[in-house]
Every structure is written in C-alpha cells, then in structure tokens.
Write a protein that holds these residues in place. Structure first.
Motif, mmCIF file in Angstrom:
data_model
loop_
_atom_site.group_PDB
_atom_site.id
_atom_site.type_symbol
_atom_site.label_atom_id
_atom_site.label_comp_id
_atom_site.label_asym_id
_atom_site.label_seq_id
_atom_site.Cartn_x
_atom_site.Cartn_y
_atom_site.Cartn_z
ATOM 1 N N LEU A 116 0.634 -1.504 0.334
ATOM 2 C CA LEU A 116 -0.092 -0.139 -0.056
ATOM 3 C C LEU A 116 0.472 1.301 -0.012
ATOM 4 O O LEU A 116 0.795 2.261 -0.634
ATOM 5 C CB LEU A 116 -0.711 0.453 1.525
ATOM 6 C CG LEU A 116 -2.295 -0.735 1.339
ATOM 7 C CD1 LEU A 116 -2.555 -0.873 2.625
ATOM 8 C CD2 LEU A 116 -2.680 -0.631 0.300
ATOM 9 N N GLY A 117 1.920 1.516 0.743
ATOM 10 C CA GLY A 117 2.612 2.546 0.565
ATOM 11 C C GLY A 117 3.463 2.810 -0.723
ATOM 12 O O GLY A 117 3.390 3.972 -1.256
ATOM 13 N N VAL A 118 3.801 1.576 -1.457
ATOM 14 C CA VAL A 118 4.758 1.423 -2.364
ATOM 15 C C VAL A 118 3.525 2.320 -3.572
ATOM 16 O O VAL A 118 3.535 3.236 -4.035
ATOM 17 C CB VAL A 118 4.578 0.214 -3.034
ATOM 18 C CG1 VAL A 118 5.440 0.167 -4.460
ATOM 19 C CG2 VAL A 118 6.030 -0.129 -2.368
ATOM 20 N N LEU A 119 2.283 1.366 -4.030
ATOM 21 C CA LEU A 119 1.519 2.384 -4.474
ATOM 22 C C LEU A 119 1.245 3.531 -3.914
ATOM 23 O O LEU A 119 1.276 4.687 -5.593
ATOM 24 C CB LEU A 119 -0.077 1.465 -4.246
ATOM 25 C CG LEU A 119 -1.112 1.805 -4.390
ATOM 26 C CD1 LEU A 119 -0.790 1.562 -6.345
ATOM 27 C CD2 LEU A 119 -1.908 0.925 -4.307
ATOM 28 N N PHE A 120 1.042 4.371 -2.879
ATOM 29 C CA PHE A 120 1.450 5.326 -2.858
ATOM 30 C C PHE A 120 2.572 6.607 -3.309
ATOM 31 O O PHE A 120 2.560 7.519 -4.070
ATOM 32 C CB PHE A 120 0.906 5.768 -1.708
ATOM 33 C CG PHE A 120 0.469 7.796 -1.209
ATOM 34 C CD1 PHE A 120 -0.636 8.054 -1.979
ATOM 35 C CD2 PHE A 120 1.936 7.979 -0.717
ATOM 36 C CE1 PHE A 120 -0.549 9.266 -1.364
ATOM 37 C CE2 PHE A 120 1.360 9.226 -0.700
ATOM 38 C CZ PHE A 120 -0.204 10.232 -0.960
ATOM 39 N N ALA A 121 3.564 5.861 -2.900
ATOM 40 C CA ALA A 121 4.903 6.363 -3.016
ATOM 41 C C ALA A 121 5.195 6.932 -4.697
ATOM 42 O O ALA A 121 5.409 7.161 -5.025
ATOM 43 C CB ALA A 121 5.835 5.853 -2.069
ATOM 44 N N LEU A 122 4.761 5.660 -5.263
ATOM 45 C CA LEU A 122 5.826 5.164 -6.774
ATOM 46 C C LEU A 122 3.993 6.529 -7.783
ATOM 47 O O LEU A 122 4.683 6.475 -9.072
ATOM 48 C CB LEU A 122 5.751 4.480 -7.477
ATOM 49 C CG LEU A 122 6.711 3.112 -6.413
ATOM 50 C CD1 LEU A 122 6.833 2.021 -6.714
ATOM 51 C CD2 LEU A 122 8.217 4.016 -6.333
ATOM 52 N N THR A 123 3.054 6.377 -7.269
ATOM 53 C CA THR A 123 1.674 6.806 -8.288
ATOM 54 C C THR A 123 1.469 8.953 -7.893
ATOM 55 O O THR A 123 0.946 9.040 -8.039
ATOM 56 C CB THR A 123 0.704 5.936 -8.334
ATOM 57 O OG1 THR A 123 -0.135 5.890 -6.636
ATOM 58 C CG2 THR A 123 1.280 4.587 -8.966
ATOM 59 N N THR A 124 2.102 9.173 -7.230
ATOM 60 C CA THR A 124 1.656 10.374 -6.281
ATOM 61 C C THR A 124 3.262 10.984 -6.487
ATOM 62 O O THR A 124 4.472 10.793 -6.302
ATOM 63 C CB THR A 124 1.464 10.196 -4.951
ATOM 64 O OG1 THR A 124 0.504 9.048 -4.704
ATOM 65 C CG2 THR A 124 0.680 12.140 -4.730
ATOM 66 N N ASP A 125 2.279 12.739 -7.022
ATOM 67 C CA ASP A 125 3.471 13.368 -7.158
ATOM 68 C C ASP A 125 3.424 14.587 -6.227
ATOM 69 O O ASP A 125 2.229 14.878 -5.680
ATOM 70 C CB ASP A 125 3.035 14.044 -8.869
ATOM 71 C CG ASP A 125 3.578 15.641 -8.985
ATOM 72 O OD1 ASP A 125 5.429 15.067 -9.344
ATOM 73 O OD2 ASP A 125 3.607 16.931 -8.560
ATOM 74 N N ASN A 126 4.465 15.098 -5.122
ATOM 75 C CA ASN A 126 4.617 15.295 -4.207
ATOM 76 C C ASN A 126 4.074 17.103 -4.274
ATOM 77 O O ASN A 126 3.630 17.125 -3.096
ATOM 78 C CB ASN A 126 6.044 15.204 -3.829
ATOM 79 C CG ASN A 126 7.054 14.506 -3.288
ATOM 80 O OD1 ASN A 126 5.971 13.334 -3.115
ATOM 81 N ND2 ASN A 126 8.155 14.350 -3.808
#
Length: 241
Positions: A116-126
């Motif tokens: 779940l964390g990887v899904l958010f981190a790799l698909t979200t622009d800061n």
C-alpha cells in the motif's frame, strides 16, 4: 493511477490499512498485495526497478517476521478431547503446521502494508499531493508551502553534503560515513537557505491569512470516488470472508 486525486488516494490507503489492522487473514493480505502490484505494473508509470528496490527491504523484513512467527508462536491444538498448549517445536509435526501458518500470516501482513505504501509513493507527485491537501484537505497554505519548500530543498541538501565531503577530501582530511563534520556544514547551510526562502516569500507578498489564487486546482472526479469505494468495500468484504 497518477490521475487519481492524491488526497483521495491517501485517505483510501489509510482507511484500508486501518481495516487491515483489525484483520488476521492471509487471503486479505494476499489479495491486497496482488492488487497493489497489478496497479503499479499495469496502471501506472512506475519503473519495475524502483518497485524492486523498495520491496526488497520489505521482503527481508517479512522473511524475518516469518521465522519469528515460526519459532516463537504459541499454538493451541485439540488432541482428542483435550486442548494442548505449548511452545514451538519444529521437530514435532503437529506444532510445525500451526507455526508455519502463523508465520505466513505475520509476513504477508508486513508485505500488504508495504505494498500500500509503495502504491502511493510511486504513483503520486509530491507537489500535486500538497496542492490536493490545500484544496480537498483544507490544509492552511503556510504549512503546505513550507512542506513544498522542504521537498525542493532536499536535492540541494544532498548536493551540499557531497560537496562538503569532497572539500574535506581535497584538503586531505579523512571523513568517514558517520562523521558529524559534513553534517554540521550541511545543516548550517540548510538554515541559511530556509531563511532566504522565507524572506523571498515575504518580499513577494505572501501572507498567512490572505486570500490566494492558484495556478492549479485539484478536483475530485468520478473515477476518484470509484477507486475510493471499490477499494474500501473490497477490503471490508475480504475482511469478513
């Protein structure tokens, strides 16, 4: 996945993680892991190498948790009409099956949260995430722009640390990895940069409580709500199953 509103995505993942924390199901953990991997590999622009680099430490942590659950579980089994409790004994086949199952439950739990964390981190622009926090999360701009300033200073901080270590090396001063000398220089320069950013914002008319206009306004669309409800409903159903 990049088109989904970052605030909705974050809330969805947090709620799913909260629901999973009350569950002890291998099926739920496995489905969450598989779903996240499918989303990352087939519905996002994330690189496979980036996923691999992040998931390797998570896999090692899950492996260690697996052996912890395997050797230090306290299974309860029914032998005839009696309930037998005891410590793990890998040489005893009766206890080993319960211990393996306990280890799999714990290890897949770690991998599910990591996915779940990887899904958010790799698909979200800061920057888009901070903008969604302003518009959908009602975060005050003074905190949001402070986070953005810190994010944009990180590359400069890494560059300054490398230059400081190189300067010590040129002067013939040996500096190991844990030496506080380059860290101290880096922190001092970071303070100077933060002061310069604050003065620049004030000189451009930034006010904490003033009304602002925005170049980019994030919005919640229909597929954001579909992602929100489908993920949460799916996790709830699997939790009861």
């Amino acid at each position: 996945m990049e088109k989904i509103n970052p605030f909705i995505k974050a809330i969805t993942i947090l709620i799913c993680g909260l629901i999973m924390s009350f569950s002890y199901s291998i099926v739920l953990n496995g489905v969450v892991i598989a779903t996240c991997i499918i989303f990352i590999l087939f519905f996002s622009k994330a690189k496979v190498s980036s996923v691999f680099k992040i998931m390797v430490p998570a896999f090692l942590a899950a492996l260690s948790i697996f052996f912890t659950g395997l050797w230090f579980s306290n299974p309860t089994l029914e032998v005839g009409n009696e309930v037998v409790k005891g410590y793990v004994n890998f040489g005893n086949e009766v206890y080993s099956m319960a211990s393996v199952y306990n280890g799999i439950q714990l290890s897949t739990r770690i991998l599910a949260f990591a996915s779940l964390g990887v899904l958010f981190a790799l698909t979200t622009d800061n920057q888009e995430f901070v903008e969604s926090l302003i518009h959908q999360g009602k975060l005050p701009p003074k905190y949001a722009y402070g986070v953005l300033a810190a994010l944009h200073l990180l590359p400069k901080v890494r560059e300054e640390y490398a230059m400081t270590r190189l300067a010590y090396k040129v002067r013939g001063i040996k500096v190991n990895t844990l030496s506080p000398k380059p860290l101290f220089t880096m922190l001092v320069n970071s303070l100077h940069w933060s002061e310069n950013v604050a003065m620049a914002m004030e000189s451009k008319g930034f006010q904490e409580d003033g009304k602002r206009t925005y170049y980019n306004i994030t919005k919640v669309k229909w597929f954001d709500l579909c992602f929100f409800f489908l993920m949460i409903i799916g996790v709830i159903i699997l939790n009861f199953i």
